[in-house]
Structure formats: C-alpha cells, structure tokens
Design a protein around this motif. Structure first.
Motif, short mmCIF file in Angstrom:
data_model
loop_
_atom_site.label_atom_id
_atom_site.label_comp_id
_atom_site.label_asym_id
_atom_site.label_seq_id
_atom_site.Cartn_x
_atom_site.Cartn_y
_atom_site.Cartn_z
N LYS A 89 2.81 -4.01 1.82
CA LYS A 89 3.22 -3.56 3.13
C LYS A 89 2.94 -2.08 3.33
N ALA A 90 2.33 -1.69 4.40
CA ALA A 90 2.16 -0.28 4.71
C ALA A 90 3.29 0.11 5.63
N ALA A 91 4.19 0.98 5.16
CA ALA A 91 5.36 1.29 5.96
C ALA A 91 4.96 2.09 7.17
N PRO A 114 -6.89 5.08 9.77
CA PRO A 114 -6.35 3.75 9.54
C PRO A 114 -5.72 3.58 8.16
N VAL A 115 -4.81 2.65 8.06
CA VAL A 115 -4.23 2.28 6.77
C VAL A 115 -5.24 1.35 6.11
N ASP A 116 -6.14 1.93 5.34
CA ASP A 116 -7.27 1.16 4.79
C ASP A 116 -7.74 1.83 3.50
N PRO A 117 -7.57 1.19 2.34
CA PRO A 117 -7.99 1.78 1.07
C PRO A 117 -9.46 2.14 1.01
N GLU A 118 -10.31 1.38 1.69
CA GLU A 118 -11.74 1.68 1.67
C GLU A 118 -12.04 2.97 2.43
N VAL A 119 -11.34 3.19 3.53
CA VAL A 119 -11.49 4.44 4.27
C VAL A 119 -11.03 5.61 3.41
N TRP A 120 -9.89 5.46 2.74
CA TRP A 120 -9.37 6.54 1.89
C TRP A 120 -10.36 6.86 0.77
N ALA A 121 -10.97 5.81 0.18
CA ALA A 121 -11.92 6.03 -0.91
C ALA A 121 -13.14 6.79 -0.42
N ARG A 122 -13.61 6.45 0.78
CA ARG A 122 -14.77 7.16 1.34
C ARG A 122 -14.43 8.62 1.63
N MET A 123 -13.21 8.86 2.11
CA MET A 123 -12.79 10.22 2.45
C MET A 123 -12.69 11.11 1.21
N HIS A 161 -2.13 2.70 11.60
CA HIS A 161 -2.73 4.00 11.27
C HIS A 161 -1.60 4.93 10.84
N HIS A 162 -1.93 5.87 9.94
CA HIS A 162 -0.90 6.78 9.44
C HIS A 162 -1.26 8.24 9.67
N GLY A 163 -2.05 8.46 10.70
CA GLY A 163 -2.43 9.82 11.06
C GLY A 163 -3.58 9.79 12.05
N GLY A 164 -4.12 10.96 12.29
CA GLY A 164 -5.23 11.03 13.22
C GLY A 164 -5.77 12.44 13.33
N PHE A 165 -6.92 12.54 13.99
CA PHE A 165 -7.61 13.81 14.17
C PHE A 165 -7.82 14.00 15.67
N VAL A 166 -7.34 15.11 16.20
CA VAL A 166 -7.36 15.36 17.63
C VAL A 166 -8.27 16.55 17.93
N LEU A 172 0.83 -1.20 0.00
CA LEU A 172 0.00 0.00 0.00
C LEU A 172 0.86 1.25 0.00
N ARG A 173 0.50 2.21 -0.85
CA ARG A 173 1.14 3.52 -0.76
C ARG A 173 0.23 4.40 0.09
N LEU A 174 0.81 5.00 1.10
CA LEU A 174 0.03 5.87 1.97
C LEU A 174 -0.26 7.18 1.23
N PRO A 175 -1.52 7.57 1.05
CA PRO A 175 -1.83 8.83 0.39
C PRO A 175 -1.40 10.01 1.25
#
Length: 232
Positions: free
Chosen positions: A230-232, A209-218, A193-198, A131-134
């Motif tokens: 591999k998600a680095a 989360p490192v999840d293509p489906e989440v990225w697509a929804r976003m 996970h590769h980030g977050g919202f505080v 996976l490439r992290l967007p």
C-alpha cells in the motif's frame, strides 16, 4: 482549512501543528508574504500560529528556533519549507525526522519548485508488503549537500530585488498543491502521486507518481524500490 475538513469528515481531533522558525518578519517579507508592516520585527512562527488560533479556534504552538540535529520532538508529519541545502540536511539528520511517519519537503527557485512526500527509512517495517515512499533526499541527494549552497548568498534588501529573485505566488502555488495532496492522503488513505514539480512560467505541473520504476530512473540506480502493498 485542512484541519476543518478533517473534522467535517469525522476525525476526532484534526491537526495539531507546531510552527518552528527563528526568523523575524522583515520589510521585504511584506512584499511577497502575508505579513503587514505592523508585524515587522515579530517572529514569523508566533504571528502565523496566533492567526490560525484566533481565526479557527485552535491551539497550535510556535517555537522560535531553528531545527537542527538535536531536535527530538515526536511528530507524525514533518513539513520542511527551507531555502538552503544545509537547513534540509539538519532536518534529515534530526532525531525528530527519524521518528516521523512522513516528511513533506517543499522548495522553490524563482519561478518553479517541487514538493515531495516521503517516509523516512526504517519507519515502514520491511516485512510489510507495501511501497515505502522515498524521501526527497533519496530521490535528489544533491538537495541536502550543504557544500553546494552559494557562499555569497545574501538576503534581499529591497522589494524590487526580492521580486526579481522570486516570482509572486510561486510559494502559494506549491503550498496549495501540497495541501491538496495531503488532503487526499488523510481522506482516502492512499495516493497515486506523492509530489510534483510546478513551473509557473510555463504553467505546467508534473506529478511525481508512486512508481518504483520512476524512482529508479530518477536516481539512476536501476534498482527497483522495495515493493510493498500500500502506498500511503
């Protein structure tokens, strides 16, 4: 210190950091940032680099300039902590970022913020099964749209005004979450996970989360991000 933790776990050299910022310390910076009155007028980058070098015995560098499209310095990880879309756009367009392996963006408003670790397009070979992290700009294109910056944006000219515009400790809260994530990446070589919202007003932290489906929804694209091993 992340540098010392890396050395303790056997890394041969730890981190070498270059701090880049043309801003000078102002009176209001002393209210919510770790600067003293005796440092007013000095460059932020120089002061912070000197502190780290003196305390930890390191040789970090300071560059008292703003990053723009002409920057071509090679680095593995670019960390951007800027407060305008125009500044982010310049980082995204710089040759430096195109050559970097990772880009970590941190940004906040008065009482909330986000941190997003991404891999610039083209830095992960398409043939690899991982996976490439967007990047933050891929997930939130508006964050690099300079036209959305407020034209009447003015600096805080008093301590009270500075605190009204930004709650105390929101910067530190985001920074520590981001550092904890980087520490896991460097120690274990992968992330869930590769980030977050505080949100410090509600006390909540929502991981990205490192999840293509989440990225697509976003992004609203409905397309799955290219799968890789591999998600680095």
């Amino acid at each position: 210190c992340l540098h010392q933790a890396m050395l303790a776990h056997g890394h041969p050299g730890g981190l070498h950091v270059t701090l880049v910022d043309a801003d000078r310390i102002s009176e209001t910076n002393c209210v919510r940032q770790p600067f003293s009155q005796s440092e007013v007028g000095l460059h932020k980058a120089t002061v912070l680099a000197n502190r780290a070098n003196l305390f930890w015995g390191m040789g970090w560098d300071a560059v008292c300039e703003f990053v723009d499209e002409r920057w071509a310095k090679h680095t593995d990880l670019v960390i951007g902590c800027v407060d305008t879309r125009a500044a982010r756009e310049k980082i995204m367009r710089s040759e430096m970022l195109q050559r970097a392996t990772y880009y970590l963006d941190l940004g906040n408003s008065a009482d909330r913020g986000q941190f997003v670790l991404g891999q610039p397009a083209g830095r992960v070979p398409a043939s690899e099964d991982c996976l490439r992290l967007p990047t933050v700009a891929e997930l939130f294109p508006e964050i690099v749209d300079a036209a959305l910056d407020r034209k009447d944006r003015l600096p805080s000219c008093s301590a009270v005004e500075a605190l009204n515009k930004q709650e105390p400790f929101v910067n530190q809260c985001l920074a520590y979450h981001a550092l904890a994530m980087l520490a896991r990446l460097l120690r274990y070589g992968r992330l869930s996970h590769h980030g977050g919202f505080v949100n410090i007003a509600s006390g909540k932290m929502q991981p990205l989360p490192v999840d293509p489906e989440v990225w697509a929804r976003m992004t609203g694209s409905g397309k799955s991000v290219q799968r890789r091993k591999k998600a680095a």
